[in-house]
Design an enzyme around this catalytic site. Structure first.
Site, PDB file in Angstrom:
ATOM      1  CD  GLU A 227      -2.955   1.050   2.327  1.00 38.75           C
ATOM      2  OE1 GLU A 227      -3.766   1.984   2.451  1.00 38.75           O
ATOM      3  OE2 GLU A 227      -2.898   0.070   3.105  1.00 38.75           O
ATOM      4  CG  LEU A 228       2.350   4.907  -3.083  1.00 35.28           C
ATOM      5  CD1 LEU A 228       3.697   4.273  -3.429  1.00 35.28           C
ATOM      6  CD2 LEU A 228       1.781   5.623  -4.301  1.00 35.28           C
ATOM      7  CG  ASP A 229       4.030   7.193  -0.079  1.00 36.62           C
ATOM      8  OD1 ASP A 229       5.159   6.657  -0.046  1.00 36.62           O
ATOM      9  OD2 ASP A 229       3.695   8.040  -0.923  1.00 36.62           O
ATOM     10  CB  ALA A 230      -0.157   3.115   3.646  1.00 32.89           C
TER      11      ALA A 230
END
Length: 285
Positions: A227-230
């Site tokens: 999950e991008l940047d999470a």
């Protein structure tokens, strides 16, 4: 320096865990030099980091992991990792075109601040090859397009395996890491980005923040997940700004913050002070 072992673990919280682990070390004539523990009462999970000297330890270094697995990990359902101070972690740096984080990491490395090896730098652009050459670190170029991404990343992973890389630092690397690489390095890929997301997206977040008149800017360093940047956050910080700051002031302050936050996160990872659980981290002092 005295050779030490570092043990990080988490498991369901039960009475007696702390006593049993410390007893294992002291009975075998290990000298404990660090101990920190935490209980998440919401999840009912026990977290612990302990370090001890190995000079007089009765269990041979190569058998400690097996002993601990058999005697305690199975009994308490522990998830644990064991590290030794004489085994330097090997760190690969991924970069694109921005140099501020790369210079900061390499300056700390060459100054001897970190107990780490950097066998290579990987990039999707040639722009920072001169930086790698200045510090005497091999630079490997893998230009990436939508069509070549899978094949290029396969070559990168082969190179990382060849150099026995333990973890990766994305020093403003402007490419999305594939699920295959993330699975190969779980909680071992560290990223840095500004903390304007999701309010200010796009290529010029500092310009958008300036137009909005924000009073605080920040940076976040975290482990990379699908999950991008999470992913689990390791380090964050902020700096205040005023109406007197120009867009360039915001950019400069943001870059300084990114360097500091990324380096703090890398240092904590190198020192084995980060324990990830689900999508959060326990950071030991």
């Amino acid at each position: 320096m005295m050779k030490t072992a570092k043990l990080l673990l988490h498991c369901p919280d039960k009475p007696g865990i702390l006593a049993e682990v410390t007893d294992f070390i002291t009975v075998n004539k290990g000298n404990i030099i660090y101990l920190d523990q935490y209980v998440d009462h919401v999840e009912n999970i026990f977290f612990m980091r302990i370090e001890w000297e190995l000079e007089n330890f009765l269990v041979p270094q190569e058998k400690i992991e097996d002993y601990f697995e058999t005697l305690y990990a199975q009994k308490y359902g522990m998830n644990f990792r064991l590290y030794f101070s004489d085994a330097k972690p090997r760190m690969a740096i991924f970069v694109s075109k921005m140099s501020h984080c790369l210079f900061d990491l390499l300056a700390r490395y060459t100054a001897g601040e970190w107990n780490v090896e950097i066998p290579l730098i990987i990039s999707n652009h040639p722009d920072l090859q001169h930086v790698a050459e200045r510090f005497g670190i091999p630079f490997h170029l893998f230009p990436i397009t939508k069509e070549t991404k899978e094949e290029q990343e396969k070559k990168e992973m082969e190179l990382l395996a060849k150099h026995k890389v333990n973890f990766i630092v994305l020093a403003r690397y402007m490419q999305v890491i594939s699920e295959k690489m993330i699975d190969a390095y779980p909680n071992r890929i560290i990223n840095i980005h500004h903390s304007f997301l999701p309010a200010f997206v796009g290529a010029k977040p500092y310009h958008a923040a300036f137009e909005r008149g924000v009073k605080i800017i920040g940076a976040t360093s975290h482990y990379v997940t699908t999950e991008l940047d999470a992913g689990p956050i390791i380090e964050q910080d902020v700096v205040r700004i005023t109406h007197k700051d120009t867009v360039q002031d915001l950019v400069n302050k943001g870059k300084d913050l990114e360097k500091i936050v990324l380096s703090r996160a890398v240092q904590k990872h190198i020192e084995r002070k980060v324990l990830a659980y689900k999508n959060k981290t326990v950071i030991f002092n």
